[in-house]
Design a protein around this motif. Structure first.
Motif, short mmCIF file in Angstrom:
data_model
loop_
_atom_site.label_atom_id
_atom_site.label_comp_id
_atom_site.label_asym_id
_atom_site.label_seq_id
_atom_site.Cartn_x
_atom_site.Cartn_y
_atom_site.Cartn_z
N GLY A 304 -42.76 11.81 -6.87
CA GLY A 304 -43.98 12.27 -5.32
C GLY A 304 -45.42 13.06 -6.16
N SER A 305 -45.86 13.03 -5.19
CA SER A 305 -47.31 13.53 -5.06
C SER A 305 -47.18 14.85 -6.01
CB SER A 305 -48.10 13.89 -3.43
OG SER A 305 -47.13 15.12 -3.11
N ASP A 306 -46.28 15.49 -6.28
CA ASP A 306 -45.91 16.70 -7.48
C ASP A 306 -45.87 15.83 -8.07
OD1 ASP A 306 -43.78 15.76 -6.81
OD2 ASP A 306 -42.88 17.51 -6.47
N ARG A 307 -45.22 14.65 -9.10
CA ARG A 307 -45.48 14.36 -9.95
C ARG A 307 -43.73 14.62 -10.39
NH1 ARG A 307 -49.53 16.51 -13.94
NH2 ARG A 307 -48.65 15.67 -15.24
N VAL A 308 -42.98 15.11 -9.93
CA VAL A 308 -41.94 14.94 -10.08
C VAL A 308 -40.78 13.77 -9.80
CG1 VAL A 308 -39.63 16.37 -9.34
CG2 VAL A 308 -41.97 17.57 -9.38
N ALA A 309 -39.84 13.21 -10.69
CA ALA A 309 -39.23 12.28 -10.49
C ALA A 309 -37.79 12.20 -9.95
CB ALA A 309 -38.70 11.45 -12.40
N ARG A 310 -37.56 11.97 -8.75
CA ARG A 310 -36.41 12.03 -7.84
C ARG A 310 -35.11 11.33 -7.98
NH1 ARG A 310 -40.27 15.87 -5.83
NH2 ARG A 310 -39.52 17.50 -6.21
N LEU A 311 -34.08 10.87 -8.19
CA LEU A 311 -33.30 10.24 -8.06
C LEU A 311 -33.32 9.55 -6.69
CD1 LEU A 311 -31.43 7.88 -9.83
CD2 LEU A 311 -29.93 9.53 -10.02
N VAL A 330 -36.38 3.40 0.36
CA VAL A 330 -37.78 3.82 0.01
C VAL A 330 -38.39 2.67 0.65
CG1 VAL A 330 -37.68 1.21 -1.46
CG2 VAL A 330 -38.89 3.22 -2.38
N ASP A 331 -39.44 3.41 1.20
CA ASP A 331 -40.94 2.82 2.20
C ASP A 331 -41.50 2.79 1.44
OD1 ASP A 331 -39.10 3.86 4.01
OD2 ASP A 331 -40.22 5.82 4.09
N ALA A 332 -42.63 1.76 1.66
CA ALA A 332 -43.67 0.88 1.60
C ALA A 332 -45.07 1.76 0.89
CB ALA A 332 -44.61 -0.13 2.34
N GLY A 333 -45.89 2.38 -0.30
CA GLY A 333 -46.46 2.73 -0.47
C GLY A 333 -45.73 4.01 -1.43
N GLU A 334 -44.51 4.34 -1.60
CA GLU A 334 -43.77 4.91 -2.39
C GLU A 334 -44.16 4.71 -3.93
OE1 GLU A 334 -40.11 7.84 -0.76
OE2 GLU A 334 -40.21 5.69 -0.62
N ARG A 335 -44.15 5.48 -4.68
CA ARG A 335 -44.34 4.99 -6.14
C ARG A 335 -43.26 5.39 -6.63
NH1 ARG A 335 -49.05 8.10 -9.41
NH2 ARG A 335 -47.89 9.37 -8.69
N ARG A 344 -35.68 10.83 -15.53
CA ARG A 344 -34.93 12.53 -15.46
C ARG A 344 -34.98 12.37 -14.02
NH1 ARG A 344 -35.73 14.08 -19.80
NH2 ARG A 344 -37.06 15.77 -19.68
N ASP A 345 -34.02 12.81 -13.63
CA ASP A 345 -33.99 13.83 -12.29
C ASP A 345 -34.83 15.05 -12.49
OD1 ASP A 345 -34.00 13.54 -9.29
OD2 ASP A 345 -31.58 14.58 -9.59
N GLY A 346 -35.75 15.47 -11.48
CA GLY A 346 -36.45 16.48 -11.80
C GLY A 346 -37.16 16.56 -12.79
N ALA A 347 -37.09 15.22 -13.89
CA ALA A 347 -38.70 15.86 -14.64
C ALA A 347 -40.03 15.42 -13.92
CB ALA A 347 -38.57 15.25 -15.91
N LEU A 348 -41.13 15.88 -14.94
CA LEU A 348 -42.57 15.15 -14.59
C LEU A 348 -42.72 14.53 -14.85
CD1 LEU A 348 -44.19 18.74 -15.25
CD2 LEU A 348 -43.87 17.95 -12.84
N VAL A 349 -43.81 13.44 -14.42
CA VAL A 349 -44.06 12.50 -14.93
C VAL A 349 -45.61 11.65 -15.04
CG1 VAL A 349 -44.07 9.28 -14.74
CG2 VAL A 349 -41.66 11.53 -13.94
N GLN A 350 -45.82 11.79 -15.77
CA GLN A 350 -47.70 11.06 -15.68
C GLN A 350 -47.56 9.85 -16.03
OE1 GLN A 350 -48.82 12.69 -19.74
NE2 GLN A 350 -51.73 11.50 -19.12
N ASP A 351 -48.10 9.54 -14.71
CA ASP A 351 -47.98 7.54 -15.22
C ASP A 351 -49.42 7.33 -16.05
OD1 ASP A 351 -48.66 4.94 -13.71
OD2 ASP A 351 -49.62 5.35 -12.13
#
Length: 362
Positions: A304-311, A330-335, A344-351
């Motif tokens: 999401g916009s908070d850069r947190v990965a969610r399963l 999942v919807d169009a526009g999501e990453r 990893r669920d709940g981890a911060l992600v740097q693109d």
């Protein structure tokens, strides 16, 4: 005496209190000078490539199953009754057109041929004598005609016996291979009884039943990709050779025949699938690497916009050349993370997509 006991008890409690104070002091020491108070360690951000979910135009295909059969195949049967005298082939024998495959006992017919041949000779001699006598006006025209008819009857009888003799020899109607042998030497063959089966392995086709709503998308001569599971995933270039004009009223299907190219390892009886294109549709596609599959379940990591990965669990559809179809979840526009196995669920992600991409030319 009682005062000494009280003093002993008081001393014991003091020792326990000192020990507790010492233990607490060891477990909760104040921080040293210059050190920050201890806090929970912050996990570093995962550096992963991400991709934006977008809609794509993909072909709508219908997959129809069928079976590979030979274009030319025949079941060879006996036309007369007789004992099998000689069997010259077996399963797998390669034969040529006109080659003798099986011979029935023809001794009775040979004897019959000798008899009718003698009768034919007598009829010819009698007809010749009648012609000479008729020229000499020794016999009537009616007698000459009777002799001529007798000759024709004798000739017909001999031709009938020769035809019966020809039926004792079973020959190959075309070039091919013997696929089944149903009799052995010494068995009695009856009229209409199947003796051998053969086919031409060089000309094969796929026969499939197609729903009436899908028949309209193809016509005779249309190219159709055909996948033979026994030969791998690469499709063969088939061509529709025939669509039977009458369908099955119970199942509302039509039989379609698709000619297949000569391919090493292709044999009749194999299972095959043909694909019919029915236009284009809009859907969501993602690379196969983004999914984590557990049996019939599939999931991926959405950032999401908070850069947190969610399963997130999703429902997937067809696997196409462009990617895997996502039906829901999942919807169009999501990453999402490109390599789901590294998420990893709940981890911060740097693109890292932009970092990994080559710089654009000015």
């Amino acid at each position: 005496m009682f005062r000494n006991n009280d003093a002993s008890v008081t001393a014991g409690w003091l020792v326990v209190a000192l020990l507790l104070a010492a233990g607490c002091g060891q477990s909760e020491q104040p921080p040293r000078s210059g050190e920050a108070p201890s806090v929970t360690a912050v996990q570093p951000a995962l550096q992963l490539a991400m991709i934006e979910v977008k809609t794509s135009q993909v072909p709508v295909t219908v997959e129809v199953t069928g079976q590979v059969t030979a274009v030319y195949q025949a079941t060879l049967a006996s036309r007369i009754q007789g004992t099998i005298d000689n069997l010259l082939v077996r399963e797998g024998s390669v034969v040529r057109k006109g080659q003798t495959l099986l011979v029935l006992d023809n001794r009775d017919l040979q004897a019959e041929l000798s008899r009718v041949t003698a009768e034919l000779d007598n009829a010819k001699a009698h007809q010749t004598r009648m012609e000479d006598l008729y020229r000499k006006d020794a016999v009537s025209k009616q007698e000459l005609e009777n002799a001529t008819r007798g000759l024709r009857v004798a000739e017909a009888a001999r031709k009938a016996v020769l035809a019966q003799l020809s039926y004792t020899i079973v020959k190959a109607p075309f070039d091919g291979v013997i696929t089944e042998k149903k009799v052995e030497i010494g068995e009695l063959a009856s009229p209409g009884q199947p003796l051998l089966k053969m086919e031409d392995p060089e000309q094969l086709r796929l026969e499939a039943t197609v729903a009436e709503s899908d028949v309209r998308v193809v016509s005779v001569g249309s190219p159709v990709p055909v996948v033979i599971d026994a030969l791998g995933a690469d499709p063969l270039k088939g061509k529709v050779s025939q669509i039977l004009p009458a369908g099955d009223p119970q199942t509302h299907t039509f039989t379609m025949k698709v000619d297949l190219p000569r391919t090493s390892g292709l044999k009749s009886g194999m299972f095959g699938r043909l694909r019919l294109e029915k236009g284009m549709s809009t859907t969501l596609l993602l690379p196969k690497s983004a999914f984590i599959e557990r049996g019939e379940l599939a999931s991926l990591f959405v950032v999401g916009s908070d850069r947190v990965a969610r399963l997130r669990w999703v429902k997937i559809g067809r696997t196409l050349e462009q990617g895997v179809e996502v039906l829901s979840g999942v919807d169009a526009g999501e990453r999402v993370i490109v390599d789901g196995a590294k998420g990893r669920d709940g981890a911060l992600v740097q693109d890292m997509t932009a970092v990994a991409s080559p710089p654009q030319a000015p």
